[in-house]
Design a protein around this motif. Structure first.
Motif, mmCIF file in Angstrom:
data_model
loop_
_atom_site.group_PDB
_atom_site.id
_atom_site.type_symbol
_atom_site.label_atom_id
_atom_site.label_comp_id
_atom_site.label_asym_id
_atom_site.label_seq_id
_atom_site.Cartn_x
_atom_site.Cartn_y
_atom_site.Cartn_z
ATOM 1 N N THR A 141 -11.118 -6.094 -56.439
ATOM 2 C CA THR A 141 -11.734 -4.975 -55.744
ATOM 3 C C THR A 141 -11.418 -5.027 -54.259
ATOM 4 O O THR A 141 -11.506 -6.079 -53.649
ATOM 5 C CB THR A 141 -13.252 -5.017 -55.945
ATOM 6 N N GLY A 142 -11.046 -3.896 -53.707
ATOM 7 C CA GLY A 142 -10.759 -3.827 -52.285
ATOM 8 C C GLY A 142 -9.305 -4.096 -51.968
ATOM 9 O O GLY A 142 -8.769 -3.571 -51.008
ATOM 10 N N THR B 133 -6.431 1.655 -56.251
ATOM 11 C CA THR B 133 -6.870 1.734 -54.865
ATOM 12 C C THR B 133 -6.933 0.328 -54.301
ATOM 13 O O THR B 133 -7.000 -0.637 -55.057
ATOM 14 C CB THR B 133 -8.278 2.339 -54.752
ATOM 15 N N GLY B 134 -6.936 0.252 -52.971
ATOM 16 C CA GLY B 134 -7.103 -1.049 -52.332
ATOM 17 C C GLY B 134 -6.215 -1.219 -51.125
ATOM 18 O O GLY B 134 -5.335 -0.399 -50.841
ATOM 19 N N PHE B 135 -6.458 -2.304 -50.422
ATOM 20 C CA PHE B 135 -5.764 -2.623 -49.184
ATOM 21 C C PHE B 135 -4.267 -2.847 -49.455
ATOM 22 O O PHE B 135 -3.407 -2.299 -48.768
ATOM 23 C CB PHE B 135 -6.418 -3.881 -48.609
ATOM 24 N N ASP C 292 -2.575 0.385 -50.812
ATOM 25 C CA ASP C 292 -2.255 1.388 -49.799
ATOM 26 C C ASP C 292 -0.909 1.128 -49.149
ATOM 27 O O ASP C 292 -0.208 2.069 -48.762
ATOM 28 C CB ASP C 292 -3.363 1.438 -48.735
ATOM 29 N N VAL D 157 -6.637 1.747 -42.947
ATOM 30 C CA VAL D 157 -6.474 1.144 -44.273
ATOM 31 C C VAL D 157 -7.460 -0.006 -44.432
ATOM 32 O O VAL D 157 -8.137 -0.151 -45.459
ATOM 33 C CB VAL D 157 -5.018 0.639 -44.466
ATOM 34 N N SER E 37 -11.209 1.346 -44.591
ATOM 35 C CA SER E 37 -11.655 2.087 -45.771
ATOM 36 C C SER E 37 -11.689 1.218 -47.025
ATOM 37 O O SER E 37 -12.445 1.489 -47.947
ATOM 38 C CB SER E 37 -10.753 3.298 -45.999
ATOM 39 N N ASN E 38 -10.898 0.163 -47.062
ATOM 40 C CA ASN E 38 -10.862 -0.646 -48.286
ATOM 41 C C ASN E 38 -11.720 -1.902 -48.236
ATOM 42 O O ASN E 38 -12.424 -2.225 -49.182
ATOM 43 C CB ASN E 38 -9.423 -1.059 -48.600
ATOM 44 N N ILE E 39 -11.608 -2.635 -47.118
ATOM 45 C CA ILE E 39 -12.260 -3.948 -47.099
ATOM 46 C C ILE E 39 -13.104 -4.167 -45.854
ATOM 47 O O ILE E 39 -13.737 -5.203 -45.718
ATOM 48 C CB ILE E 39 -11.202 -5.076 -47.204
ATOM 49 N N THR F 179 -17.926 -1.516 -46.061
ATOM 50 C CA THR F 179 -17.547 -1.414 -47.476
ATOM 51 C C THR F 179 -18.261 -2.525 -48.232
ATOM 52 O O THR F 179 -18.918 -3.388 -47.639
ATOM 53 C CB THR F 179 -16.034 -1.579 -47.674
#
Ligand SMILES: N[C@@H](CCC(=O)N[C@@H](CS)C(=O)NCC(=O)O)C(=O)O
Lengths: 425, 338
Positions: free
Chosen positions: B43-44, B55-57, B60, B305, B308-310, B314
């Motif tokens: 996740t992330g 999705t994720g860092f 992206d 980036v 929004s992801n990590i 979040t």
């Protein structure tokens, strides 16, 4: 009258290689052999070219470098400073441990179930049918996972064994306790059993990459001697029986032969047992038998025993009824009829398919990866392969080792098979 | 997944030499799709959602690459890889680039014949334990059972750490993060160790995440970044400069939202080169000239980036720390776009 041998011999012509049936088959075989050879050469050349293009050379030198990783279950001393080769040996021994114990367990269970399935007792034979059908019709991997999950979910955590001061004061018992007179602890990680310790152990014999535990060796030698003595005792009893018709009483001698030397050796070396004890996070002392090992062993043994049971049943049914009727007529009890008349003959039918079951079981040990059991596949084919990036070398080596193990099993079993064949007298 | 290590190992040695070595960019263009080696699910960082959208860092960065090459961030296929299978997948040509929490080390760079073209996350290895274990330092873990992912640097660091501190442990080797979590949550191991970012990500998905703490010790350096095969320098450049573009965008305040407007109005020469307004930077490495503009428009700059992801706020909640821009006391520093 012209005899066949009088047919004039044609001189050899090239076209005969194709049109003459005497030569055609040879021509085809040579041609196919050439093609196979060419294909192999292409594979080798291609591999070499690709390795060169990646700047990798084919080299087993990495086996002597420091491994750097730790292995949970080790039957020989190993640390992360040991070499990759040593890690390979640890993995190999883990594979063999499961394979050997698995074969023994599966055989014992399989013979029992196979014989019981032929029982005249309706309930017993139906139960055995269910056993066989349930086990062999579900994939082995699922059995391994199921056993593992049961073992690790249904057992308490190590800290459930702890007694805190308050609990002691309140007279409360911990959530879990050890079994078998407080010598064995089953946690969700494994089974902790007492370990044999020797006050006057014999130490290790170092032979370069191999080192041998002299204490274990001494026990093996003494045990081997006992078995040999037991067998010669039996042989002489047999001889007396043949001569006089009376079998001498030997049970107390056999018992003495089997028990006394080992006990004496244990006493001489100062054998005592180290009982596992909760220390910190885990049980310390004793031997930890991880659930990955137990699950793999149990699942393999149960699964294979179902196949062996069928083989045994088929073997027994292959012996004509006349044999058991004759044995009954001579007054042999059913048990003795089975042991002395039926099974020895059934073995001839049983052993060849049994060999392939042993081979299957041995190769199936590599499914241990599903429960993180570090066998040969896990060490050499897993961590070593990954950390060194030597895919080709590791894979080839691993295949060669599995092949060797399988060939050895086949050879030994074929030898045994030859010795139980009917001998023409 | 297990099988692909075997197949990959065979494939690694039998594909025709030329095909996988040079011209990855041409292959990608011809295929019309980028193939990106990803996590099995972290996740992330890289994980498919319920609809199969990744999705994720790390994901992206793959999308930014696809946007730079095709102008379309959806033209990318994600192949999940485990710690064990990832490098074989890359070497065999199964994936074009591997962006999956992979640490840049000497032996991977040399022996494995790979190239780490950037560091998109500066990390270090940590330990996670259950709060009520009563442990506050990794050095108190003597005799503990530790869950560890196989085929990772963390496996080797772990062995070194315990040896250096003269304490012992029992390893439980697992294949991926989900198995590690299962074992850890079931109490089969006392501690779980991997990259600190991975621990935070893992904890974010645990049902009672606040029951677990990450111990203060960071026992190693784990520079994580995108990896390509050694020997295809142009493809390496494409990946490296796409990442650099995201960093420079953050430095210059170019965002996903304002990129079109900045491209039209900016007077900053470096920004103009970055967005393809002047010069032919994209064309020089075989990309369209507005490649980096497309990448920024697709995923935003590095800071976006991250956030929004990590980032903080979040579920993963990681501070920028070492990953702040060099201008803000961090290590993220891109070579100039010139
Ligand atoms: N950085 C280390 C560890 C990489 C690693 O395996 N990370 C874990 C946790 S941070 C991961 O990505 N797991 C997700 C998965 O297994 O899919 C390495 O490169 O060896």
């Amino acid at each position: 009258m012209a005899l066949a041998s009088d047919v004039p011999k044609d001189s050899f012509r090239l076209s005969m290689l194709i049109y003459d049936t005497r030569y055609r088959s040879i021509t085809i075989q040579v041609f196919v052999l050439l093609l196979v050879g060419l294909f192999l050469a292409w594979l080798l050349q291609n591999t070499a070219a690709n390795l060169a293009a990646r700047g990798k050379e084919f080299n087993f030198g990495f086996l002597w470098q420091r491994a750097g990783y730790d292995i949970g279950q080790q039957l020989i001393p190993y640390t992360n400073d040991s070499t990759h080769f040593r890690a390979l040996l640890v993995g190999l021994l883990n594979t063999l441990a499961v394979a050997v114990l698995g074969c023994i367990l599966a055989t014992v269970l399989g013979v029992l179930v196979g014989v019981l399935r032929l029982s005249n007792n309706w309930l017993v034979s139906r139960l055995m049918t269910i056993y066989v059908e349930a086990l062999r019709n579900v994939p082995l991997l699922l059995w391994i996972l199921l056993t593992y999950v049961i073992l690790s979910e249904a057992t308490p955590q190590p800290r459930d064994f702890r007694i805190t001061d308050e609990m002691a004061a309140a007279g409360e018992a911990p959530a879990a306790s050890m079994i078998l007179f407080d010598t064995v602890a089953v946690t969700n990680r494994g089974t902790n059993v007492p370990a044999p310790m020797f006050t006057r152990g014999l130490g290790m014999l170092d032979l370069g990459p191999l080192s041998i535990n002299l204490t274990t060796l001494a026990f093996l030698i003494v045990l081997g001697g006992s078995i040999w003595a037991y067998r010669s005792l039996k042989a002489s009893a047999d001889a007396t029986q043949e001569e006089s018709g009376v079998r001498p009483t030997t049970w107390w001698q056999s018992l003495l032969i089997m028990v006394l030397p080992v006990s004496l050796l244990s006493a001489a070396l100062g054998l005592h047992w180290e009982i596992p004890e909760l220390k910190g996070f885990n049980f310390a002392g004793g031997i930890l038998v991880a659930h990955s090992f137990t699950a793999l062993l149990v699942a393999l043994a149960l699964y294979t025993s179902a196949f062996i049971a069928e083989i045994v049943r088929a073997g027994i049914q292959a012996i004509s009824r006349g044999q058991s009727e004759a044995a009954f007529a001579l007054g042999l009890r059913p048990g003795r009829t089975m042991n002395l008349v039926i099974l020895p003959q059934a073995l001839r039918v049983i052993i060849p398919p049994l060999i392939s079951q042993y081979l299957n079981l041995t190769k199936n040990t590599s499914l241990g990866i599903a429960v993180s059991y570090l066998d040969l596949r896990g060490t050499l084919g897993g961590i070593t392969l990954n950390q060194t990036g030597r895919e080709l070398e590791c894979m080839l080596l691993m295949m060669a080792i599995y092949l060797t193990i399988s060939l050895i099993i086949s050879a030994v079993m074929n030898f045994y098979n030859a010795s139980v064949q009917l001998k023409a007298r | 997944m297990k099988k692909s290590a075997f197949l990959g190992a065979l494939a690694a040695t039998t594909v025709i030499a030329g095909a996988a070595m040079a011209g990855t960019l041409d292959d990608v263009k011809a295929r019309g799709e980028l193939i990106c080696g990803s996590n099995t699910g972290l996740t992330g960082f890289g994980t498919p959602d319920a609809n199969g959208n990744w999705t994720g860092f790390d994901v992206d960065l793959c999308r930014a690459l696809a946007a730079a090459i095709f102008g379309d961030p959806t033209k990318v296929k994600f192949i999940p890889t485990t710690g064990e299978t990832r490098f074989t997948a890359l070497q065999s040509g199964e994936v074009d680039v591997l962006i999956r929490n992979s640490t840049w080390t000497f032996s991977r760079d040399t022996e494995l014949a790979l190239d780490f073209v950037a560091v998109n996350y500066y990390d270090g290895q940590g330990f996670m334990v259950k709060k009520d274990l009563g442990v506050s330092s990794a050095k108190e873990l003597d005799g503990a059972t530790v869950c560890i992912q196989t085929g990772t640097t963390t496996e080797l660091n772990l062995a070194d750490f315990f040896k250096q501190n003269n304490i012992s442990y029992q390893p439980v080797t697992v294949a991926d993060d989900s198995e590690a979590q299962r074992q850890f949550l079931a109490g089969a191991c006392d501690a779980y160790t991997t990259d600190a970012s991975g621990l935070a990500a893992s904890r974010a998905t645990m049902p009672d995440g606040d029951q677990y703490i990450i111990l203060p010790e960071i026992i190693s350096k784990e520079p994580l970044g995108p990896v390509v095969r050694h020997g295809d320098n142009n493809w390496g450049d494409v990946v490296r400069w796409t990442f650099n573009a995201l960093l420079i965008a953050e430095e210059k305040g170019v965002t996903k939202a304002n990129v079109a407007e900045v491209a039209a109005s900016s007077q900053d020469e470096e920004v103009k080169r970055l967005l393809g307004v002047s010069g032919d930077m994209g064309a020089k490495i075989g990309l369209p000239n507005e490649a980096f503009k497309n990448a920024i428009a697709a995923v935003g700059n590095y800071g976006e980036v991250f956030a929004s992801n990590i980032g903080e706020g979040t579920a993963i909640n990681l501070a920028r720390g070492l990953n702040a821009l060099w201008t803000q006391g961090g290590l993220q520093y891109a070579a100039p776009f010139r």
